[in-house]
Design a protein around this motif. Structure first.
Motif, PDB file in Angstrom:
ATOM      1  N   ARG A 175       1.056  -1.245   0.097  1.00 22.31           N
ATOM      2  CA  ARG A 175       0.001  -0.208  -0.033  1.00 22.31           C
ATOM      3  C   ARG A 175       0.782   1.155   0.004  1.00 22.31           C
ATOM      4  O   ARG A 175       1.996   1.241   0.699  1.00 22.31           O
ATOM      5  N   LYS A 176       0.418   2.307  -0.534  1.00 20.98           N
ATOM      6  CA  LYS A 176       1.035   3.654  -0.678  1.00 20.98           C
ATOM      7  C   LYS A 176       1.264   4.109   0.998  1.00 20.98           C
ATOM      8  O   LYS A 176       2.224   4.717   1.370  1.00 20.98           O
ATOM      9  N   THR A 177       0.184   3.964   1.850  1.00 19.83           N
ATOM     10  CA  THR A 177       0.191   4.319   3.133  1.00 19.83           C
ATOM     11  C   THR A 177      -0.531   3.089   3.812  1.00 19.83           C
ATOM     12  O   THR A 177      -1.281   2.472   3.457  1.00 19.83           O
ATOM     13  N   PHE A 178       0.026   2.764   4.988  1.00 17.11           N
ATOM     14  CA  PHE A 178      -0.401   2.017   5.622  1.00 17.11           C
ATOM     15  C   PHE A 178      -2.060   2.124   6.282  1.00 17.11           C
ATOM     16  O   PHE A 178      -2.511   3.349   6.492  1.00 17.11           O
ATOM     17  N   GLU A 179      -2.800   1.155   6.271  1.00 11.37           N
ATOM     18  CA  GLU A 179      -4.147   0.999   6.848  1.00 11.37           C
ATOM     19  C   GLU A 179      -4.441   0.611   8.109  1.00 11.37           C
ATOM     20  O   GLU A 179      -3.537  -0.402   8.507  1.00 11.37           O
ATOM     21  N   PHE A 180      -5.205   0.911   9.177  1.00 10.25           N
ATOM     22  CA  PHE A 180      -5.250   0.667  10.477  1.00 10.25           C
ATOM     23  C   PHE A 180      -6.749   0.171  10.632  1.00 10.25           C
ATOM     24  O   PHE A 180      -7.708   1.100  10.681  1.00 10.25           O
ATOM     25  N   VAL A 181      -6.912  -1.095  11.045  1.00 12.46           N
ATOM     26  CA  VAL A 181      -8.394  -1.450  11.178  1.00 12.46           C
ATOM     27  C   VAL A 181      -8.532  -2.048  12.412  1.00 12.46           C
ATOM     28  O   VAL A 181      -7.511  -2.862  13.017  1.00 12.46           O
ATOM     29  N   PRO A 182      -9.395  -1.625  13.243  1.00 11.78           N
ATOM     30  CA  PRO A 182      -9.659  -2.430  14.672  1.00 11.78           C
ATOM     31  C   PRO A 182      -9.598  -4.010  14.634  1.00 11.78           C
ATOM     32  O   PRO A 182     -10.310  -4.593  13.881  1.00 11.78           O
ATOM     33  N   LEU A 183      -8.849  -4.705  15.532  1.00 10.26           N
ATOM     34  CA  LEU A 183      -9.060  -6.047  15.645  1.00 10.26           C
ATOM     35  C   LEU A 183     -10.068  -6.425  15.878  1.00 10.26           C
ATOM     36  O   LEU A 183     -10.778  -7.460  15.611  1.00 10.26           O
ATOM     37  N   LYS A 184     -10.960  -5.754  16.607  1.00 11.91           N
ATOM     38  CA  LYS A 184     -12.224  -6.175  16.891  1.00 11.91           C
ATOM     39  C   LYS A 184     -13.708  -4.994  16.534  1.00 11.91           C
ATOM     40  O   LYS A 184     -13.299  -3.805  16.890  1.00 11.91           O
ATOM     41  N   SER A 185     -14.470  -5.242  15.869  1.00 10.32           N
ATOM     42  CA  SER A 185     -15.319  -4.382  15.286  1.00 10.32           C
ATOM     43  C   SER A 185     -16.260  -3.566  16.243  1.00 10.32           C
ATOM     44  O   SER A 185     -16.645  -2.441  16.103  1.00 10.32           O
ATOM     45  N   GLU A 186     -16.322  -4.144  17.515  1.00 11.98           N
ATOM     46  CA  GLU A 186     -17.094  -3.557  18.471  1.00 11.98           C
ATOM     47  C   GLU A 186     -16.492  -2.147  18.990  1.00 11.98           C
ATOM     48  O   GLU A 186     -16.985  -1.258  19.217  1.00 11.98           O
ATOM     49  N   ARG A 187     -15.215  -2.304  19.031  1.00  9.49           N
ATOM     50  CA  ARG A 187     -14.414  -1.111  19.503  1.00  9.49           C
ATOM     51  C   ARG A 187     -14.541   0.024  18.451  1.00  9.49           C
ATOM     52  O   ARG A 187     -14.816   1.254  18.759  1.00  9.49           O
ATOM     53  N   ALA A 188     -14.551  -0.291  17.245  1.00 11.98           N
ATOM     54  CA  ALA A 188     -14.758   0.796  16.072  1.00 11.98           C
ATOM     55  C   ALA A 188     -16.159   1.369  16.344  1.00 11.98           C
ATOM     56  O   ALA A 188     -16.385   2.602  15.960  1.00 11.98           O
ATOM     57  N   ILE A 189     -17.090   0.233  16.441  1.00 11.61           N
ATOM     58  CA  ILE A 189     -18.573   1.042  16.567  1.00 11.61           C
ATOM     59  C   ILE A 189     -18.665   1.855  17.663  1.00 11.61           C
ATOM     60  O   ILE A 189     -19.167   3.046  17.640  1.00 11.61           O
ATOM     61  N   ARG A 190     -17.925   1.546  18.881  1.00 11.72           N
ATOM     62  CA  ARG A 190     -17.985   2.547  19.747  1.00 11.72           C
ATOM     63  C   ARG A 190     -17.376   3.752  19.729  1.00 11.72           C
ATOM     64  O   ARG A 190     -17.738   4.940  20.064  1.00 11.72           O
ATOM     65  N   ASP A 244      -6.711   4.350  -1.744  1.00  9.77           N
ATOM     66  CA  ASP A 244      -7.302   5.612  -1.668  1.00  9.77           C
ATOM     67  C   ASP A 244      -8.802   5.534  -1.240  1.00  9.77           C
ATOM     68  O   ASP A 244      -9.355   6.258  -0.542  1.00  9.77           O
ATOM     69  N   VAL A 245      -9.450   4.259  -1.838  1.00  9.09           N
ATOM     70  CA  VAL A 245     -10.892   4.182  -1.518  1.00  9.09           C
ATOM     71  C   VAL A 245     -10.990   3.889   0.113  1.00  9.09           C
ATOM     72  O   VAL A 245     -11.766   4.334   0.733  1.00  9.09           O
ATOM     73  N   ILE A 246      -9.943   2.969   0.455  1.00  5.26           N
ATOM     74  CA  ILE A 246      -9.880   2.544   1.890  1.00  5.26           C
ATOM     75  C   ILE A 246      -9.849   3.814   2.951  1.00  5.26           C
ATOM     76  O   ILE A 246     -10.569   4.130   3.747  1.00  5.26           O
ATOM     77  N   LYS A 247      -8.980   4.574   2.434  1.00  3.92           N
ATOM     78  CA  LYS A 247      -8.587   5.867   3.266  1.00  3.92           C
ATOM     79  C   LYS A 247      -9.867   6.837   3.406  1.00  3.92           C
ATOM     80  O   LYS A 247     -10.143   7.425   4.084  1.00  3.92           O
ATOM     81  N   PHE A 248     -10.453   6.852   2.220  1.00  4.90           N
ATOM     82  CA  PHE A 248     -11.575   7.884   1.715  1.00  4.90           C
ATOM     83  C   PHE A 248     -12.847   7.480   2.920  1.00  4.90           C
ATOM     84  O   PHE A 248     -13.220   8.184   3.375  1.00  4.90           O
ATOM     85  N   ILE A 249     -12.865   6.110   2.633  1.00  6.19           N
ATOM     86  CA  ILE A 249     -14.171   5.711   3.515  1.00  6.19           C
ATOM     87  C   ILE A 249     -13.802   5.768   5.014  1.00  6.19           C
ATOM     88  O   ILE A 249     -14.840   6.147   5.781  1.00  6.19           O
ATOM     89  N   SER A 250     -12.537   5.610   5.411  1.00  8.50           N
ATOM     90  CA  SER A 250     -12.144   5.661   6.765  1.00  8.50           C
ATOM     91  C   SER A 250     -12.394   6.937   7.527  1.00  8.50           C
ATOM     92  O   SER A 250     -12.601   7.291   8.485  1.00  8.50           O
ATOM     93  N   GLU A 251     -12.043   7.905   6.485  1.00  8.71           N
ATOM     94  CA  GLU A 251     -12.230   9.386   6.987  1.00  8.71           C
ATOM     95  C   GLU A 251     -13.674   9.932   7.267  1.00  8.71           C
ATOM     96  O   GLU A 251     -14.208  10.523   8.014  1.00  8.71           O
ATOM     97  N   ILE A 252     -14.684   8.989   6.511  1.00  9.47           N
ATOM     98  CA  ILE A 252     -16.331   9.170   6.673  1.00  9.47           C
ATOM     99  C   ILE A 252     -16.467   8.754   7.992  1.00  9.47           C
ATOM    100  O   ILE A 252     -17.339   8.999   8.973  1.00  9.47           O
ATOM    101  N   GLY A 253     -16.351   7.651   8.433  1.00  6.52           N
ATOM    102  CA  GLY A 253     -16.569   6.902   9.626  1.00  6.52           C
ATOM    103  C   GLY A 253     -16.299   5.271   9.748  1.00  6.52           C
ATOM    104  O   GLY A 253     -15.363   4.869   8.703  1.00  6.52           O
ATOM    105  N   HIS A 254     -16.991   4.385  10.469  1.00 11.95           N
ATOM    106  CA  HIS A 254     -16.639   2.912  10.394  1.00 11.95           C
ATOM    107  C   HIS A 254     -17.844   2.244   9.489  1.00 11.95           C
ATOM    108  O   HIS A 254     -18.871   2.388  10.082  1.00 11.95           O
ATOM    109  N   PRO A 255     -17.535   1.915   8.532  1.00 18.69           N
ATOM    110  CA  PRO A 255     -18.387   1.028   7.529  1.00 18.69           C
ATOM    111  C   PRO A 255     -18.953  -0.134   8.026  1.00 18.69           C
ATOM    112  O   PRO A 255     -18.096  -1.079   8.382  1.00 18.69           O
ATOM    113  N   ILE A 256     -20.196  -0.194   8.438  1.00 19.72           N
ATOM    114  CA  ILE A 256     -20.897  -1.650   9.178  1.00 19.72           C
ATOM    115  C   ILE A 256     -21.198  -2.442   8.141  1.00 19.72           C
ATOM    116  O   ILE A 256     -21.251  -3.735   8.120  1.00 19.72           O
TER     117      ILE A 256
END
Length: 662
Positions: free
Chosen positions: A224-239, A278-290
């Protein structure tokens, strides 16, 4: 299921050293201090599920090497969160009830990281796209031309073509999307390159790398051009982040749309040639996609990959949406879009929302009934993730539990007799006051000691500077002395060479003078009697009739060399050592005299040598006379032998005749 978590922290920068602590099945093990390469070997041997640190960028220049070196299937986790949203490590430990010892101890930091990751805290670092490059090419050099090399090259190109077809069939059977680029040659392929739209894990077991044979198959994940960071558990990202429903329309122009969990349009966007990262980064800036949704069935590979990246649910309509249906959905929303890509993305997201709307309305109704306010979006997101309503409400309320416990403790405390506790508090206050005074005194002592240390450090620095100057001066003198000794040695060797060359020059001049006077004959020097040296001599001065050859080492020469020299009709051969018999006999047959150093004096300077003309003529004449005499002796012996044989034969005949008469 038990997992192995390895926590690491930096002990020192130069050289890079790491504190390593592992957690497995509730047990912590301190492994000690590791260098970078020992750490890599340890991780490759143990193959942990997670390698965790508080900040991956502490690895510095080793970061890329680290990411490429860890085994497939091992997750890299940054425990403190994604960049820009990071939380202090010790704050996270306190939040999750983890006891902390010495905060300045790297092993303590590594331990806390491992414990937090084991509980599902932290963000996985995604360094690679869900894309893999597979290159098929030749594994060996073709060598230089020729008929056999052409045949070998054609065979290689056929092997490459067969391997490319095999990989293509494998990917098609596994329903894995890909693009292919080939270079044709010799009715085969010179190379083939696949861009496979799948992760390394998906390809495991399907296609294996090959090296060391006629062809090579190399598999390389796309960084990737830049690293992406995704939560190990989605519950944390939801909170922590706003939950959204995202619609995607992949292609040359990518369309993106997002709705909140109440069906409100948050944004629509489209862009040409947009990379996956770039798509993943753009979505991350909006919020956490359920939910990640699409308007076609089956779902495109790009949409599936992005859903996996966010650990989101994938929504696919029962059948692909038609243009009329999309336009109807847009009219219901009352929203205008800029192009068809935004329309397709927005209708995909809205279709997913409509599918979930009955469930979301039910959640809203229950929350109103239970008089729960302010947590609706978080509870809805957990329900969409698969929790039932009761479990979702309990998970949300767990965060508020500590406050409720404090409130209950305060109420309990009010009903107790507080007298003894108040006395204890007074005693503790006196102790605190005493300790504060003692602390002040100790601080004053520390300050005094600090000044003494600073003074001593200044003296040491001054002393060190003097010592350093002295050492440098000594080293400089030693270097110069070594240089002088080396130059003196070189001078002695040069004088010796000059002296030898002077002597050789005088001798050469004398030899040349003798040659000019005609009293000396120049001879051609051959160090080793081999074909190679004969060819070199032919190229430089050539071997002519009546030349005299001086051979230093004749060992190993064969009959063919003797015949070659004989054909040249040289005048004589002078040898420093005995010639092999086979050459000697050939030269003798051709009447070419063979002389040795014991028979004639040779004067030599390097590649130049002479002999006295009169002495040479005399020795040649003697040698030829000797051979002539030897030939005569040989002929006499042969004649006598024939006479003896005839005499014996005649005696036998007479004896036989006498016996017959009797």
């Amino acid at each position: 299921m038990p997992i192995l978590v390895v926590g690491i922290d930096i002990i020192s920068e130069e050289p890079k050293r790491f504190a390593v602590v592992s957690w497995f099945n509730g047990k912590l093990v301190k492994h000690g201090e590791f260098t970078f390469y020992r750490l890599i070997r340890f991780i490759r041997t143990k193959k942990p599920d997670i390698v965790v640190t508080d900040n991956i960028h502490e690895l510095g220049e080793y970061l890329r090497k680290f990411i490429h070196a860890i085994p497939q299937g091992t997750k890299i986790v940054q425990i403190t969160g994604r960049p820009g949203e990071q939380k202090p490590l010790w704050g996270l430990a306190k939040e999750h009830g983890i006891r902390v010892g010495d905060k300045f101890n790297p092993y303590e930091e590594a331990k806390v990281c491992a414990l937090l990751a084991a509980r599902g805290i932290g963000y996985e670092v995604l360094a690679f796209e869900d894309e893999v490059i597979i290159k098929v090419s030749r594994g060996r050099s073709q060598g230089k031309g020729g008929w056999s090399q052409d045949r070998y090259r054609r065979r290689l190109h056929n092997l490459i073509q067969n391997k490319v077809r095999e990989i293509e069939e494998t990917l098609k059977k596994a329903n894995i999307p890909f693009d292919i680029e080939i270079k044709e040659k010799d009715q085969g392929l010179e190379r083939g390159e696949f861009r496979v739209y799948a992760s390394r894990e998906e390809l495991a077991g399907l296609i294996k790398p090959m090296r060391g044979g006629d062809i090579e198959v190399r598999i390389r994940p796309v960084e990737r051009k830049t690293f992406e960071f995704v939560p190990l558990k989605s519950e944390r990202a939801i909170r922590e982040r706003k939950s959204v429903i995202v619609g995607l329309d992949p292609g040359i122009t990518v369309g993106i749309a997002a709705l909140d969990l109440n069906g409100q349009v948050l944004m629509t966007y489209s862009e040409r040639n947009m990379a996956i990262s770039d798509v993943i980064k753009f979505i991350s800036e909006i919020g956490h996609p359920i939910i990640i949704s699409t308007d076609v069935n089956p779902a495109p590979g790009l949409v599936e990959k992005i859903a996996r990246s966010f650990k989101a649910l994938l929504f696919v309509p029962r059948e692909s949406l038609k243009v009329e249906e999309k336009n109807e959905l847009l009219r219901n929303l009352g929203v205008t879009v800029e192009d068809d890509h935004q329309r397709d993305a927005l209708t995909a997201a809205y279709k997913a929302y409509l599918r979930l709307k009955p469930k979301l309305d039910h959640v809203d109704a229950k929350l109103r009934e239970l008089e729960i306010e302010g947590k609706g979006e978080e509870i809805k997101a957990l329900v969409i993730q698969g929790y039932n309503l009761g479990e979702a409400i309990l998970k949300v309320k767990e965060k508020e539990k500590p406050k409720e416990e404090i409130r209950a403790a305060e109420e309990k405390e009010a009903s107790l007799d507080l007298g003894p506790y108040l006395e204890k508090i007074k005693e503790l206050e006196k102790t605190i006051e005493f300790l504060e005074k003692e602390n002040q005194e100790l601080r004053a002592m520390i300050e005094e000691q600090r000044k003494i240390i600073e003074n001593l450090e200044t003296k040491i620095a001054t002393y060190d500077e003097k010592i350093r100057e002295k050492i440098l001066r000594t080293k400089e003198i030693e270097t110069k002395e070594k240089r002088i000794a080396y130059l003196e040695k070189e001078l002695r060797e040069a004088k010796s060479i000059i002296e030898k060359l002077s002597k050789d020059l005088v001798l050469t001049k004398r030899m040349h003078l003798l040659e000019l006077k005609g009293s000396a004959v120049p001879i051609k020097v051959i160090e080793n009697l081999t074909w190679k040296e004969l060819e070199e001599l032919e190229r430089s001065t050539s071997i002519k009739r009546d030349d005299v050859l001086y051979i230093i080492n004749p060992a190993g020469a064969g009959r063919s060399i003797g015949e070659y020299i004989s054909e040249k009709r040289v005048k004589a051969i002078i040898s420093a050592k005995p010639l092999p018999n086979v050459i000697y006999e050939v030269l003798k047959e051709n009447k070419i005299p063979v002389l040795y150093e014991s028979e004639i004096e040779v004067k030599r300077v390097d590649e130049f040598a002479i002999v006295d003309r009169k002495e040479l003529e005399k020795v040649i004449e003697e040698k030829l006379n000797q051979w002539k005499e030897e030939e005569k002796q040989k002929e006499v012996q042969e004649f006598l032998r024939l006479i003896e044989e005839y005499r014996l034969k005649r005696i036998k005949e007479l004896k036989k005749k006498a016996d017959e008469e009797h």
